[in-house]
Enzyme design. Structure first.
Site, mmCIF file in Angstrom:
data_model
loop_
_atom_site.group_PDB
_atom_site.id
_atom_site.type_symbol
_atom_site.label_atom_id
_atom_site.label_comp_id
_atom_site.label_asym_id
_atom_site.label_seq_id
_atom_site.Cartn_x
_atom_site.Cartn_y
_atom_site.Cartn_z
ATOM 1 N N ASP A 1 0.819 -1.209 0.000
ATOM 2 C CA ASP A 1 0.000 0.000 0.000
ATOM 3 C C ASP A 1 0.857 1.266 0.000
ATOM 4 O OD1 ASP A 1 -2.470 -1.234 -0.048
ATOM 5 O OD2 ASP A 1 -2.750 -1.176 2.126
ATOM 6 N N HIS B 1 22.907 2.501 10.215
ATOM 7 C CA HIS B 1 22.440 3.726 10.863
ATOM 8 C C HIS B 1 20.957 3.591 11.201
ATOM 9 C CE1 HIS B 1 22.636 8.451 10.742
ATOM 10 N NE2 HIS B 1 21.982 7.994 11.790
#
Length: 229
Positions: free
Chosen positions: A119, A168
């Site tokens: 979606d 990260h």
């Protein structure tokens, strides 16, 4: 305009806390006024519960301070790099939300295992290559932005509104700072779903292209049918 944008950026940062995507002073959200080319961003290291609209920092697209008494987020250079490269975006959000960050630390893209994912993303949530030692030592935050831009080469940034930075954490964006927050919430949710999917079935595979296309394009693109016109 900047007064309104300051309020919007503060609200976006507070929404990250309400949604459980940041703890302490982790994370940051920013917005840009394209007419003036000015960016409003959270100050560095200030507890969220103490921030006011006046604490938001204003910088230009050269990362020069224009307004504000506090230092901007250390990720300002990354945000600015994205604004310069992606003229269609109006807001950027960076979090260290638990599940999305785990995928970034594992240096794995998030597969499109189901329709919830489709979606929002027409395929996996991509992950960058690791930064080199030279990129880390010389302009780390700006090079983080360069790395994200490099990973999205040939991809519409509004069609893929997030990237996991290897080792990260996620960076997300949207047409506004509120859209960017919405993306960050969704990325964390689908990251958690993907992890649980693999826990249940380590051999799980991405959904078919036909199902992915059906769900993605009924919400996005010229023939979208989702919502009210």
């Amino acid at each position: 305009m900047l007064e309104s944008l300051r309020a919007d950026v503060l609200e976006a940062n507070l929404e990250l806390v309400r949604r459980g995507l940041v703890i302490y002073t982790f994370g940051n959200a920013s917005g840009i006024d394209r007419a003036s080319g000015l960016v409003v961003i959270k100050p560095s290291g200030v507890p969220y519960e103490k921030m006011t609209p006046a604490d938001m920092v204003v910088a230009d697209l050269d990362c020069k301070m224009v307004e504000g008494k506090l230092r901007p987020s250390t990720d300002l250079d990354t945000h600015v790099a994205l604004y310069r490269a992606f003229p269609g975006i109006g807001g950027v959000v960076h979090t260290h939300s638990r599940h999305a960050t785990a995928w970034a630390q594992a240096r794995r893209e998030i597969p499109c295992f189901g329709t919830t994912h489709a979606d929002y993303f027409h395929g996996p949530v991509p992950v960058t290559d690791p930064l080199t030692a030279e990129e880390i030592d010389g302009g780390y935050e700006a090079n983080t932005g360069v790395n994200i831009i490099r990973r999205l080469e040939g991809i519409d940034p509004l069609g893929c509104p997030a990237v996991l930075v290897a080792g990260h954490a996620p960076f997300c964006w949207g047409k506004s700072v509120h859209d960017a927050v919405h993306t960050a919430v969704i990325v964390e949710e689908i990251a958690a779903m993907a992890l649980e999917t693999l826990t249940i079935n380590a051999e799980a595979e991405s959904i078919s292209q036909a199902l992915r296309d059906k769900h993605h394009f009924r919400k996005h693109g010229p023939k979208a049918t989702y919502g009210q016109s």
